[in-house]
Structure formats: C-alpha cells, structure tokens
Scaffold this motif. Structure first.
Motif, PDB file in Angstrom:
ATOM      1  N   LEU A   4       0.811  -1.208   0.000  1.00  0.00           N
ATOM      2  CA  LEU A   4       0.000   0.000   0.000  1.00  0.00           C
ATOM      3  C   LEU A   4       0.851   1.267   0.000  1.00  0.00           C
ATOM      4  O   LEU A   4       0.347   2.356  -0.200  1.00  0.00           O
ATOM      5  N   GLN A   5       2.147   1.094   0.288  1.00  0.00           N
ATOM      6  CA  GLN A   5       3.028   2.252   0.342  1.00  0.00           C
ATOM      7  C   GLN A   5       2.994   2.989  -0.993  1.00  0.00           C
ATOM      8  O   GLN A   5       3.354   2.464  -2.026  1.00  0.00           O
ATOM      9  N   ARG A   6       2.529   4.219  -0.947  1.00  0.00           N
ATOM     10  CA  ARG A   6       2.475   5.014  -2.177  1.00  0.00           C
ATOM     11  C   ARG A   6       3.835   5.635  -2.437  1.00  0.00           C
ATOM     12  O   ARG A   6       4.431   6.231  -1.560  1.00  0.00           O
ATOM     13  N   LEU A   7       4.317   5.471  -3.635  1.00  0.00           N
ATOM     14  CA  LEU A   7       5.635   6.034  -3.960  1.00  0.00           C
ATOM     15  C   LEU A   7       5.469   7.273  -4.828  1.00  0.00           C
ATOM     16  O   LEU A   7       4.498   7.424  -5.546  1.00  0.00           O
ATOM     17  N   PHE A   8       6.460   8.150  -4.729  1.00  0.00           N
ATOM     18  CA  PHE A   8       6.469   9.355  -5.544  1.00  0.00           C
ATOM     19  C   PHE A   8       7.647   9.273  -6.495  1.00  0.00           C
ATOM     20  O   PHE A   8       8.559   8.482  -6.296  1.00  0.00           O
ATOM     21  N   LYS A   9       7.618  10.094  -7.508  1.00  0.00           N
ATOM     22  CA  LYS A   9       8.731  10.093  -8.462  1.00  0.00           C
ATOM     23  C   LYS A   9       9.550  11.348  -8.275  1.00  0.00           C
ATOM     24  O   LYS A   9       9.023  12.393  -7.938  1.00  0.00           O
ATOM     25  N   PHE A  10      10.844  11.218  -8.480  1.00  0.00           N
ATOM     26  CA  PHE A  10      11.641  12.438  -8.555  1.00  0.00           C
ATOM     27  C   PHE A  10      11.923  12.687 -10.035  1.00  0.00           C
ATOM     28  O   PHE A  10      11.906  11.764 -10.843  1.00  0.00           O
ATOM     29  N   HIS A  11      12.158  13.941 -10.362  1.00  0.00           N
ATOM     30  CA  HIS A  11      12.352  14.311 -11.761  1.00  0.00           C
ATOM     31  C   HIS A  11      13.696  13.781 -12.271  1.00  0.00           C
ATOM     32  O   HIS A  11      14.687  13.791 -11.557  1.00  0.00           O
ATOM     33  N   GLY A  12      13.699  13.356 -13.504  1.00  0.00           N
ATOM     34  CA  GLY A  12      14.957  13.016 -14.158  1.00  0.00           C
ATOM     35  C   GLY A  12      15.540  11.689 -13.722  1.00  0.00           C
ATOM     36  O   GLY A  12      14.827  10.737 -13.423  1.00  0.00           O
ATOM     37  N   GLY A  13      16.858  11.641 -13.658  1.00  0.00           N
ATOM     38  CA  GLY A  13      17.550  10.410 -13.319  1.00  0.00           C
ATOM     39  C   GLY A  13      17.958   9.653 -14.564  1.00  0.00           C
ATOM     40  O   GLY A  13      17.439   9.895 -15.659  1.00  0.00           O
ATOM     41  N   VAL A  14      18.896   8.744 -14.397  1.00  0.00           N
ATOM     42  CA  VAL A  14      19.381   7.945 -15.532  1.00  0.00           C
ATOM     43  C   VAL A  14      19.484   6.483 -15.101  1.00  0.00           C
ATOM     44  O   VAL A  14      19.386   6.155 -13.922  1.00  0.00           O
ATOM     45  N   PRO A 245      19.765   9.141  -9.493  1.00  0.00           N
ATOM     46  CA  PRO A 245      20.269   8.911  -8.128  1.00  0.00           C
ATOM     47  C   PRO A 245      19.151   8.758  -7.093  1.00  0.00           C
ATOM     48  O   PRO A 245      18.935   9.643  -6.290  1.00  0.00           O
ATOM     49  N   ALA A 246      18.469   7.606  -7.098  1.00  0.00           N
ATOM     50  CA  ALA A 246      17.415   7.367  -6.110  1.00  0.00           C
ATOM     51  C   ALA A 246      17.983   7.352  -4.692  1.00  0.00           C
ATOM     52  O   ALA A 246      17.258   7.515  -3.720  1.00  0.00           O
ATOM     53  N   GLY A 247      19.294   7.121  -4.574  1.00  0.00           N
ATOM     54  CA  GLY A 247      19.917   7.062  -3.252  1.00  0.00           C
ATOM     55  C   GLY A 247      20.364   8.412  -2.733  1.00  0.00           C
ATOM     56  O   GLY A 247      20.900   8.499  -1.628  1.00  0.00           O
ATOM     57  N   GLY A 248      20.166   9.472  -3.504  1.00  0.00           N
ATOM     58  CA  GLY A 248      20.413  10.807  -2.966  1.00  0.00           C
ATOM     59  C   GLY A 248      19.409  11.031  -1.852  1.00  0.00           C
ATOM     60  O   GLY A 248      18.235  10.693  -2.005  1.00  0.00           O
ATOM     61  N   VAL A 255      10.873  10.233  -2.919  1.00  0.00           N
ATOM     62  CA  VAL A 255      10.246   9.010  -3.419  1.00  0.00           C
ATOM     63  C   VAL A 255       9.370   8.375  -2.342  1.00  0.00           C
ATOM     64  O   VAL A 255       8.259   7.932  -2.608  1.00  0.00           O
ATOM     65  N   LEU A 256       9.862   8.373  -1.102  1.00  0.00           N
ATOM     66  CA  LEU A 256       9.148   7.665  -0.046  1.00  0.00           C
ATOM     67  C   LEU A 256       8.015   8.471   0.566  1.00  0.00           C
ATOM     68  O   LEU A 256       7.002   7.923   0.991  1.00  0.00           O
ATOM     69  N   PRO A 387      17.955  15.598 -11.449  1.00  0.00           N
ATOM     70  CA  PRO A 387      17.075  15.278 -10.322  1.00  0.00           C
ATOM     71  C   PRO A 387      16.802  16.488  -9.428  1.00  0.00           C
ATOM     72  O   PRO A 387      15.971  16.418  -8.532  1.00  0.00           O
ATOM     73  N   ALA A 388      17.513  17.590  -9.657  1.00  0.00           N
ATOM     74  CA  ALA A 388      17.246  18.796  -8.864  1.00  0.00           C
ATOM     75  C   ALA A 388      16.398  19.784  -9.669  1.00  0.00           C
ATOM     76  O   ALA A 388      16.245  20.934  -9.266  1.00  0.00           O
ATOM     77  N   ASP A 389      15.883  19.348 -10.801  1.00  0.00           N
ATOM     78  CA  ASP A 389      15.047  20.187 -11.674  1.00  0.00           C
ATOM     79  C   ASP A 389      15.761  21.468 -12.102  1.00  0.00           C
ATOM     80  O   ASP A 389      15.151  22.528 -12.186  1.00  0.00           O
ATOM     81  N   LEU A 390      17.052  21.371 -12.345  1.00  0.00           N
ATOM     82  CA  LEU A 390      17.795  22.563 -12.777  1.00  0.00           C
ATOM     83  C   LEU A 390      17.820  22.622 -14.298  1.00  0.00           C
ATOM     84  O   LEU A 390      17.376  21.703 -14.984  1.00  0.00           O
ATOM     85  N   GLN A 391      18.352  23.731 -14.824  1.00  0.00           N
ATOM     86  CA  GLN A 391      18.581  23.878 -16.254  1.00  0.00           C
ATOM     87  C   GLN A 391      20.102  23.831 -16.445  1.00  0.00           C
ATOM     88  O   GLN A 391      20.754  24.878 -16.540  1.00  0.00           O
ATOM     89  N   PRO A 392      20.664  22.626 -16.484  1.00  0.00           N
ATOM     90  CA  PRO A 392      22.124  22.524 -16.459  1.00  0.00           C
ATOM     91  C   PRO A 392      22.810  23.298 -17.577  1.00  0.00           C
ATOM     92  O   PRO A 392      23.886  23.866 -17.369  1.00  0.00           O
ATOM     93  N   PHE A 393      22.196  23.318 -18.772  1.00  0.00           N
ATOM     94  CA  PHE A 393      22.887  23.993 -19.881  1.00  0.00           C
ATOM     95  C   PHE A 393      22.992  25.487 -19.644  1.00  0.00           C
ATOM     96  O   PHE A 393      23.942  26.125 -20.093  1.00  0.00           O
ATOM     97  N   GLU A 394      22.025  26.073 -18.925  1.00  0.00           N
ATOM     98  CA  GLU A 394      22.118  27.505 -18.611  1.00  0.00           C
ATOM     99  C   GLU A 394      23.243  27.732 -17.598  1.00  0.00           C
ATOM    100  O   GLU A 394      24.033  28.673 -17.723  1.00  0.00           O
ATOM    101  N   MET A 395      23.307  26.842 -16.598  1.00  0.00           N
ATOM    102  CA  MET A 395      24.366  26.964 -15.592  1.00  0.00           C
ATOM    103  C   MET A 395      25.734  26.788 -16.248  1.00  0.00           C
ATOM    104  O   MET A 395      26.692  27.472 -15.895  1.00  0.00           O
TER     105      MET A 395
END
Lengths: 563, 340
Positions: A4-14, A245-248, A255-256, A387-395
């Motif tokens: 029943l544990q509902r999981l959430f998604k984090f953005h991105g990842g590989v 990086p689910a382990g971040g 996620v949890l 996974p931090a929802d950044l715009q890496p190319f702008e940075m």
C-alpha cells in the motif's frame, strides 16, 4: 513490505549499467590486519579533531586518538591496538593530492579492545546521547560523512514523522550497503529502533532499490521481527524503482514521502530525516555494543579479477586492500566511490577512511576517455535528467562565461553534482567540472569579500579610535586647564577673602559644570553600533577585540611612537 | 590527464542526434519524390554539397578542427531543410546562395554550432523570398514530375511557365486577395484538382510523411511533445475559429495543417533546440507564437508562407521567454509548508 506504500517520483535520473553482480557473489570478508595504519584525523564534515596521542604512545583498539573539535566535528579512534609511531602529514584520499595530519599506528597484533560498555541511551538525555555518538565517531557512511549526532535531533518540533533509512545504493558498482543488509539486517534494524526512539519518529521507512531482492528479503524479515517485538508496524521496508540517483537523500525522501526538502533547509523541519543503512549499523554498534566507528564495509570492484566486499579497518592503505582483489594489469586509476560521483585518488598509498564506500579500479577499457567536447546545442537532455530540476545547460553557459552571479541565479548551489547531465550530454561536455569550477570561484570570491570586509571594518574602527583619542585628549586638556584656573581662582580668593563677588561664584559654577561634562563625555565615548547586540555577537566582538589587542601588542615595536 | 566524474558516459553524440533527424526526414522526402519527381533529390544533393563545403571553409577560417565538426551532421540538417522548403525546381544558384547565407552568415558568423540565435534554414528562406519572390513561388504542379524538364529548370535557361504553378496555399491567398474576384475558400479549393482533398494534392502526403518522421523523433526523445503539439494545436484552433466565423474567407484547419510547410515546421523547424526555447512552458509559448504569426502572415500577409518570418521573430523572443518560464527547482514547487 507493504503493497500500500504510495511512492512518488523524482524528476529526471538515468539508468546506467549497474555492474553490481560481480562483488555480491561472495560474502563480506574481513580484510587482514595491515603492517601499519594511517588514520587521518579529519574524516568528516566539520572541525578537524585534535590529536590526543603522541608518537611512542601505546593505544588500544577503539581508543580515542582524535577529540572532536567543537560540536560540529566527530572523534577518531585507533582501529586496532598497537603503538603510535608518528603523528604527521600524510597524503589524503582526495583528488586534490593534499596532505593532512594522520596518526600512524603500528599494530601489535593483539587487537585488544578498550573496555566496551553499552550506552544506556534511554536513561540519558538526548544531548548526552548526541555527545556519546560524537565521541564514538559516528558519521554518515553513505559517502557524505556528516556527523550523525547533529542529525539525531528532532528539531524544533521535538518529534519526527518519518525516519528514512537509505539502502537505495544507486551508484553503479557499489554494493557495500547491499551485502550489509543481506548479512547484518538485524543489527541495522536494531540501529533504526534506537534512532527512532531518539528522534521520537512515528515510523521508519527503509528504502531499497528493487535491484536488490536479497537485501529487501533479509531486511523484511528483520523489520517484521522488530515490529513484532515492539507490537506495532512502524518499520517498513519499501522497494523503490532502480534509477540513479534514487539514493540521494533528498531524492529518496521525495520518493518515499513526497516531501521535497529545499536546498539549505533542514529535513527535520519537514518532519523527516534520512540516514544510510551503514550509519544505522554503526549507531547500533556504538550504542548497543559500545564500539566506536573503526571499520566499515568497502566494495572493491571494477578492473579486478575478483570483486568483493571487505570489512576494513580505517587507515588500511588502498593498495593493501586492492591487492586482495588482484587488479588487472591494465588498471590506470583508483576511484573512491562510484563511477558517477567518485573521486579520483592521487595514488594507492592513501588510506581507507569513513567516506570510502567503494574502491573502484579503473582502466581505459572500463572508463574510456571522453571524446572531444563539442559546443552545447541546447538539446535539453541535461535538464530532462536533472534530479534537482535545474537547467544545467544555462548553468554551464554562465559558468563557462564566468558570469557567476547568473549561474547562481540559475540555482547553481542546488546542484548535487550527481553527474546525470554529463552522463547524457551528446556534446560530451564535462558539465559537472564547470559547476565545480563555478562553485569554487564563488566560494573564493566570498572569502575574498569577507577579507575585504574585515579590512574595511578595521579601517573604520581605526578612524573611530583616532577620533575617540582626540576627544579624550581634548577632554583631558580641558580638565587640566580648568583645574589650573580653579587653583588660581582659589589663590586669588585667599588673597582677597572677603571680596567674593557673585560673578566669581557664577564662574566657579561654570567651571564645575564644564568638568562634569568632560567627565561624562569621557565615560560616554564608545562605538554606537555595538549598542544592542545579542550575546553571541558580543562574544564575537570580544573575540575580535582580543585578537586586535594581540595584533596591536605584536605591532607595537614597529609603530611610530606617536601613532 | 584523467577526467573527473562521471567516468562513464551514455553513448550519445551530436552526430547521432543529427543523423536521426535526417533519417526522420526520409518518409516525407519519399512522398515528395513520389508526387513531384526526383528534382528534390537533386536539390538535396546540391544543398548538401554546398553546405559541407561552406562549413569546411568556415571552420578552417575560424581555426576549428574541420573534420570533427564536419562530421557532426548539423550542416546537413540545415541543407536538407533548405532544400525541402525551397521550390524543387528553383534554379541551382538560388539553393546555393540560400545555403551559403545559412551556413556562412546565420551559423558561422554568429559563432558556429550551438551559437546561432536564428534558425539558419529559415534565415535562408526569408532572405531568398524577399530577394527573389517570384523564383521562390514557382512550384511544380502534380504530374510535372519528369526529371528532364525539372533538371532543365534547375540548371538550364528558365522556360518554366509550362510546368510551374503556385503552391495551393499561395494560390488560395492570391485568389482571396484579388479584390474583384470575390472568391470564396470553397470556390477556390473546389476549382482545381491540384488542391487535392485536404491540403493540396500530393502535399498532404508529404505532410503525412513529415508527421511520421516527427513521431519517430518523439519516440527517440530527440524532441519533446511541447513544440509540435503547441504549434499544431494553435494553428488548428485559430484557423478553426476563423473558419467557423467566416468559412468563405478563411481556410479551415485541415488545409492549414496539411499545406505549405506546417508539418515540416511542427516537427523539424520549430523544434530546432539551438535557436528555440528550452523550458517546457517556454516551448509551448514559443511554438504557439510561431503558429499564431504563421496564420496571420499566411492570411493577411503578402508572402506565400509565413513560417520563416514567424520562426525568426520568435527566435528573437526565445531568450526572454526562457528567462520568464524557468521551471521551479527541487523543493520549490508546491512547496509543502514547514510544519508550524
């Protein structure tokens, strides 16, 4: 494990190749005692511990050899019994190739423990428990080595909703948490029970990536036992999708629980705290067995004949450890950590420390040099995987152009340097290097600015002091002349006694008033910006004043007399 | 010198991205050849050779590694898009000059790959349609697909009247704009078989080919859904709305979507990452803006198609749109309030 544990998604990842099988075939082995142990004093975030031993001293296994420097620090212990042969600078396990103070111990082979005693944390105050863990050297073993006692604080609410145990272990090649959970699940869960009590947490969620079925099964059994003992269902093992990086810590919390802890904020303020499973094990050993943190599980993998996990004493050289796994002849580098975030080691003589979760032996074949860097085509793949929802190319754009202010506006410091962006970049741009560069430049500038601020403050203070001294001199002079005049007036009065006129009385009153004023002025002169300060600020001011006085003392012989 | 982490990378390259874009163009090109003859292949070859030569010279002049960049395929993508947007029977020098304008000026003088603020292919199109409006408006009718007269048109002296006509879009616009004609959309579209069933005979199939290629690009995750959907939906809504308002003066959505370069633009031109927006919301605004301007220029303007101008105008606005549509970073979206 609850369905029943509902999981959430984090953005991105590989989803890189995981390469975890090779090192999980064999159980954990205890690495043999090396001929000498080089134990760095600084193995965690925070202040560098003070050495407590000197060359020639005998030490026991688990004896404190480095005392925590303040509260944001963590103690260091002898990994075995023996003789301290030196306290000296040695090469550190860091890409920079810098050296730092290490205690070098020659083991006596007896491996003789100090007197070990379980810590009665239930009868101790939370502060005492934290002090105990600080002195037991327990730090985060996921790789960040943040002192655990600082995180074992329920924060301003006094209790926690969720204690998260991080068993995700998302980096390729690394399996130390996996095998620890398979083999020592009960101890980990016991650690979680202790932590839950300290934090008054409602529930414990143990997140494990679904590519570790054996670990999940073992942890499930241990959690069920603990729940049975406690008569509740507070501890839950949750299988999370395998995606780096689910382990971040922040990603796993998301996620949890669905909670996103923003950069720079404390997760306890959001009712959640996250620890690595290895840390839970270390806390169990420290509190239940009275054993300080002197060893950890280290994965040796990559370009080796036999990858395996070892229980390794801190201070063991990487060379000795690697030798057990027979590195292949074409090996050309040692990485501490995984292939996504690991640090390149400056050589194989560096010691295994608390942050060493994995020793990854690399070669040109395993990690081929990246093709030449092409210009960014703004394809946005980096933003898709961040996974931090950044715009890496702008940075990247602003870091490369050294427009650091803009890079910061694009939340450069929210970047966790997970490497996903560089991993997918079709132009093969070493993006993370650009971010590291920009961050270090910004830090350097901040330090410079601070120094400039201090200099400016000093200059202003000097002006203030000179002004004050001038006033003091003037007041003194005024007092002197006033006193002279008074004397003269008195003598005059003596001479022509009966002829005291009302004018003279008025004059005397005026003089007295002037003296009063001068006195008052003398007492009143002080810098106004120190009027209402908090005790900490006052303490800081006092400390700064003390340093200044010291410097003035030192500078005195070199100054002109009139200065 | 060993690099820092990450130590292994996903096999991906600019070249592979560009080659897959070229691959995605193939179905549209196949339909093009089927309906309008092999002239387009000649134009593609001509544009490709010119583009590669210009790219090599510019790279050399700029002191860049020629072979490394020549192989990235970006010049070929520009060349193919120019060939596909120019009339297939345009004289050879028209294509060559267009490609040179794109590669030399719009790309390399602005700093080369990844630095160009304007879509190079659209710069070429806009420049040539302003400079040579009549040459850019002569398209082969369906049926005039023999290679010999087409080659003659491309390379020989110009005797075109026999085989050329305006595109359906152009023909409709001209007819509706002629004051004395009192033409209606239905009247014009029904008047000639070359208008086909949807968006002009043959052209609707070419558009379908581009659509197929676009789906492939989506599947390959080279483009995201935002731009094609926003572009096509905006065009559909606005042309549908005006067609409902007055069907005699405004062509309906099916014609607008399947005629001219709409499909090519939706999947291959608007989606150029270098000169377009990059944030999800920015992409939607960018593509919708292009669609809106395209419709306005097509309906009220003086040029046969408005996509090139619309793209260039939005290219200018892209950095601004991006700046104001930055997505919230981790921990800052629907921020859960810290517990009281």
């Amino acid at each position: 494990m609850s369905a029943l544990q509902r999981l959430f998604k984090f953005h991105g990842g590989v989803k890189p190749a995981y390469n975890k099988e090779a090192s999980t075939r064999l159980p954990i082995a205890v690495a043999p005692m090396p001929a000498s142990l080089v134990i760095p004093l600084h193995q965690s975030i925070g202040g560098m511990p003070r050495p407590l031993v000197a060359a020639g001293e005998k030490v026991l296994k688990g004896q404190r050899i480095g005392g925590a420097d303040g509260n944001v620090s963590s103690a260091i212990h002898a990994s075995t019994s023996g003789t301290v042969v030196a306290v000296e600078m040695r090469l550190m396990p860091h890409t920079s190739g810098l050296s730092a103070l290490c205690v070098v111990i020659e083991p006596d082979g007896r491996d003789e423990w100090i007197a070990r005693q379980a810590f009665e944390f239930r009868s101790a105050s939370p502060g005492q428990t934290r002090d105990f863990l600080r002195d037991a050297g327990v730090v985060g073993l996921g790789g960040a080595v943040f002192p655990s006692h600082l995180k074992l604080n329920a924060g301003k609410h006094g209790k926690l909703d969720t204690l998260v145990l991080n068993g995700a272990e998302c980096e390729p090649f690394i399996t130390c948490d996996d095998v620890l959970m398979r083999e020592r699940a009960e101890a980990i869960v016991n650690g979680a029970v202790i932590m839950r009590e300290i934090l008054s947490a409602e529930r414990v969620l143990i997140g494990i990536e679904d590519n570790k079925p054996e670990a999940i099964a073992a942890m499930d059994v241990a959690a069920a036992e603990a729940n049975c003992k406690a008569g509740d269902a507070a501890i839950e093992v949750v299988s999370v999708p395998t995606r780096y990086p689910a382990g971040g810590a922040k990603q796993l919390i998301r996620v949890l629980t669905g909670i996103e802890v923003p950069h720079g904020e404390r997760s306890t303020d959001y009712g959640v705290q996250c620890f690595n499973v290895g840390t839970a094990y270390a806390i169990y050993e420290a509190i239940a067995l009275g054993q300080p943190l002197i060893s950890r599980i280290v994965t040796v993998a990559g370009n080796v004949a036999q990858a395996r996990n070892y229980e390794v004493l801190f201070g063991t050289s990487m060379k000795d450890l690697m030798a057990l796994c027979a590195p292949l002849p074409d090996s050309d580098r040692i990485v501490m950590g995984g292939p996504m975030m690991g640090l390149l080691m400056p050589g194989d003589s560096v010691p295994v420390v608390k942050a060493t979760n994995c020793i990854l032996v690399g070669s040109q074949a395993l990690f081929p040099p990246p093709p030449p860097e092409m210009p960014c085509i703004r394809c946005g793949d980096c933003a898709k995987v961040c996974p931090a929802d950044l715009q890496p190319f702008e940075m990247y754009w602003f870091s490369r152009a050294k427009i650091f202010g803009k890079a910061q506006e694009y939340n450069l410091f929210d970047c966790i340097e997970c490497g996903c962006c560089a991993y997918v970049c079709p132009s093969r741009i070493p993006l993370v290097d650009y971010y590291r560069f920009a961050k270090s430049e910004i830090w350097a500038r901040e330090v410079e600015k601070e120094a400039a601020d201090v200099a400016r403050e000093r200059y202003e203070f000097r002006l203030l002091r000179e002004e004050r001294e001038k006033q003091e001199k003037a007041a003194k002079l005024a007092a002197k002349t006033a006193a002279g005049r008074e004397k003269a007036a008195a003598a005059l009065a003596e001479a022509v006694k009966p002829a005291a006129t009302p004018e003279e009385d008025a004059k005397k009153a005026l003089i007295a008033a002037a003296m009063e004023r001068a006195k008052a002025q003398k007492q009143e002169v002080h810098p106004e910006n120190t009027a209402d300060l908090t005790p900490e600020q006052q303490a800081e001011v006092a400390a700064i004043e003390a340093r200044r006085a010291e410097i003035r003392e030192m500078a005195k012989p070199h100054l002109r007399q009139d200065d | 010198m060993l690099n820092n982490s990450p130590y292994f990378l996903k096999p991906a390259s600019v070249q592979s991205v560009m080659l897959r874009v070229l691959l995605a163009l193939l179905p549209g090109i196949a339909a093009y050849v089927w309906f309008f003859g092999a002239a387009i292949l000649v134009q593609i070859a001509l544009a490709s050779v010119t583009a590669l030569a210009a790219e090599a010279v510019m790279l050399h002049l700029r002191g860049k590694p020629v072979m490394m960049f020549l192989g990235d395929g970006s010049a070929l993508v520009t060349a193919w898009l120019i060939a596909l947007t120019f009339p297939p029977i345009a004289p050879w020098w028209l294509t060559v000059v267009g490609v040179l304008a794109a590669i030399v000026v719009a790309k390399h003088l602005y700093g080369g790959l990844g630095q160009n603020p304007f879509n190079p292919a659209m710069v070429a199109f806009a420049l040539m349609i302003v400079a040579y409006p009549s040459l850019m408006s002569q398209w082969p009718g369906v049926g005039f697909s023999d290679l010999a007269p087409q080659l003659n048109a491309i390379f020989g002296p110009r005797q075109l009247d026999a085989i050329t006509m305006a595109t359906p879009l152009d023909a409709l616009r001209t007819a509706l704009h002629t004051p004395e004609a009192r033409a209606t959309v239905a009247g014009v579209l029904g008047s000639d078989a070359s208008f086909g069933n949807i968006g002009g005979k043959g052209w609707e199939w070419v558009a379908a080919g581009y659509f197929l290629g676009g789906v492939y690009l989506l599947q390959q995750r080279i483009i995201t859904w935002h731009m094609p959907v926003a572009f096509l939906a905006t065009l559909l809504v606005i042309s549908g709305g005006f067609s409902l308002y007055d069907a005699t003066r405004f062509a309906g959505p099916s014609f607008q979507l399947f005629t001219g370069g709409a499909m090519l633009a939706a999947f291959f031109i608007v989606t150029d990452p270098v000169s377009g927006c990059t944030t999800p919301r920015g992409k939607l605004i960018f593509a919708a803006g292009i669609a809106l301007l395209t419709w306005v220029i097509r309906t009220f303007g003086a040029y046969p198609d408005g996509i090139a101008f619309a793209v260039l105008l939005l290219n200018i606005a892209a950095p601004l749109i991006d700046m104001y549509t930055q997505p919230p970073v981790f921990g800052h979206k629907n921020k859960p309030a810290a517990r009281p």
